[in-house]
Motif scaffolding. Structure first.
Motif, PDB file in Angstrom:
ATOM      1  N   LYS A  37       0.839  -1.208   0.000  1.00 36.16           N
ATOM      2  CA  LYS A  37       0.000   0.000   0.000  1.00 36.16           C
ATOM      3  C   LYS A  37       0.866   1.247   0.000  1.00 36.16           C
ATOM      4  CE  LYS A  37      -3.517   2.391   2.806  1.00 36.16           C
ATOM      5  NZ  LYS A  37      -2.763   3.630   3.039  1.00 36.16           N
ATOM      6  N   ALA A  42      -1.369   4.024  -2.488  1.00 35.21           N
ATOM      7  CA  ALA A  42      -2.820   3.832  -2.557  1.00 35.21           C
ATOM      8  C   ALA A  42      -3.491   4.355  -1.293  1.00 35.21           C
ATOM      9  CB  ALA A  42      -3.150   2.361  -2.744  1.00 35.21           C
ATOM     10  N   LEU A  47      -6.977   1.003  -2.442  1.00 35.07           N
ATOM     11  CA  LEU A  47      -6.394  -0.301  -2.123  1.00 35.07           C
ATOM     12  C   LEU A  47      -7.488  -1.359  -2.046  1.00 35.07           C
ATOM     13  CD1 LEU A  47      -3.953  -2.046  -1.281  1.00 35.07           C
ATOM     14  CD2 LEU A  47      -4.482  -1.454   1.095  1.00 35.07           C
ATOM     15  N   THR A  98      -2.071   1.618  -8.285  1.00 38.06           N
ATOM     16  CA  THR A  98      -3.145   0.732  -7.847  1.00 38.06           C
ATOM     17  C   THR A  98      -3.759  -0.027  -9.025  1.00 38.06           C
ATOM     18  OG1 THR A  98      -4.634   2.648  -7.955  1.00 38.06           O
ATOM     19  CG2 THR A  98      -3.750   2.061  -5.801  1.00 38.06           C
TER      20      THR A  98
END
Length: 402
Positions: A37, A42, A47, A98
């Protein structure tokens, strides 16, 4: 026949290894999600969308894998999916957005869903030949693999980058697949001498180019309904597993003011209890039978989760989580085994898809109910669905033949 018995033992060991490998790799990926992450930049919402790639890939592939198992056999499909799972777990750390993360997680999810249907189908065949309820032992291996993968991931998280860690999982996965896969491919899927066939099922017709015993049979309408019913049992129990994984720790910390370290032990208590329950599952099934095990397990899980969600103290809640884990431990393996015995790989695919859907449904459903009411009240839905699983299990007592 000693030689035949040894072959079946080797086959069981190979299948158990694949179950453990699946849990090990998946848990290793999960513990690196925070680092991924941060790497991709993100937000929580983006996420979450990327992580849906795992779910989407798995659910779409599960039904497709059932057809592959019928055509090529569950053993080769298990090995191929083991290779894909091992390779794809190394991809997430290579992404920097992402969108890219979601794309590679589609591949990872497809491999994860595929191997789950394939090795469960192979396990159903072995259970039918051995005539012993050993299905929980395979799922215990998955749970143990997950606990080892999560523990190892936690130990190396501070010293290894996600790229090196997950690449290491790829190497381990390929080595294990090479060894266990060689043993698995040495044997065809075992066929019971007198496999139970529903009285109303049409007589299977040989398919050119396939061994006669592998000719697919189309389940009748009653059988398809029963498979869906067992899928609903799987959904009810997997819902609880997904809910506790995502919300159990928060409940202990937010509602009961538990120390973060103790709160983190909440899911561990549940997972450990579930593993112990599955290790004892074969003995339990031999003594109680499938119906009593499902009814007793669902009832125990319902009571345990009511305590876990509504108890005013941390230790009572932890005890409730553990009781819930023991209660739910063997219900999902029974549901998958029954669906597979009724409809082969297609039955396994249906039950697995329902179960995975329940695991996905649990966390967001709990979140919405927590906003409307409160988190403790929302968690009682786990108890409600466990009770539903017990009722359905009792209702299908004739189909379980015990």
């Amino acid at each position: 026949m000693p030689g035949h018995s040894k072959d079946l033992t080797r086959l069981r060991i190979a299948l158990t290894t694949f179950f453990a490998l699946d849990g090990f790799i998946f848990a290793g990926w999960v513990v690196r999600i925070p680092a991924i992450k941060e790497q991709t930049g993100a937000s929580a919402s983006t996420l979450g969308l990327a992580l849906l790639g795992v779910s989407a890939g798995a659910v779409v592939t599960m039904m497709f894998t059932g057809r592959l198992c019928r055509r090529y056999g569950s053993h080769p499909v298990t090995v191929v999916c083991g290779i894909l799972l091992s390779l794809s777990v190394a991809l997430p750390p290579l992404t920097h957005s992402t969108w890219a993360l979601g794309a590679v997680l589609l591949v990872f999810g497809a491999a994860y869903g595929g191997i789950n249907v394939a090795f469960n189908s192979a396990a159903v065949d072995l259970v039918a030949v051995l005539r012993r309820p050993i299905m929980p032992s395979f799922h215990a291996a998955f749970s143990l693999g997950g606990m080892i993968g999560a523990g190892l991931g936690g130990l190396v998280a501070g010293s290894l980058s996600p790229t090196r860690h997950l690449l290491g999982l790829t190497v381990i996965g390929l080595l294990v697949t090479a060894v266990a896969g060689r043993a698995l491919l040495r044997y065809d899927s075992p066929v019971p001498k007198s496999a139970p066939v529903p009285p109303s099922a049409p007589v299977p017709q040989p398919v050119p180019g396939q061994p006669e015993e592998r000719a697919p049979r189309r389940p009748d309408a009653r059988t398809r309904r029963l498979v869906v019913v067992f899928g609903l049992i799987a959904l009810c129990t997997a819902y609880g597993e997904g809910a506790l994984a995502d919300w159990g720790t928060l409940h202990l910390e937010q509602d009961l003011d538990a120390h973060p370290g103790i709160a983190a032990a909440g899911y561990s208590c549940f997972a450990l209890a579930m593993t112990i329950g599955r290790l004892c599952g074969t003995t339990l099934l031999e003594r109680l039978g499938r119906t009593r095990t499902v009814v007793a397990g669902g009832t125990m899980a319902a009571v345990g989760m009511l305590v876990g969600s509504l108890a005013p103290s941390v230790w009572a809640a932890l005890l409730g989580f553990a009781v819930t884990g023991i209660g739910l431990a063997n219900i999902f393996p029974i549901a998958v085994e029954r669906a597979g015995a009724l409809a082969g790989p297609s039955g396994v695919a249906v039950a697995s898809t329902f179960g995975y859907g329940g695991m996905l449904l649990g966390p967001p459903a709990i979140g919405f109910m927590a906003d409307w009411f409160s988190l403790p009240i929302a968690l009682t839905s786990v108890a409600a669905l466990a009770a539903v699983a017990a009722v359905i299990g009792y209702g299908t007592r004739r189909a379980t033949a015990d």
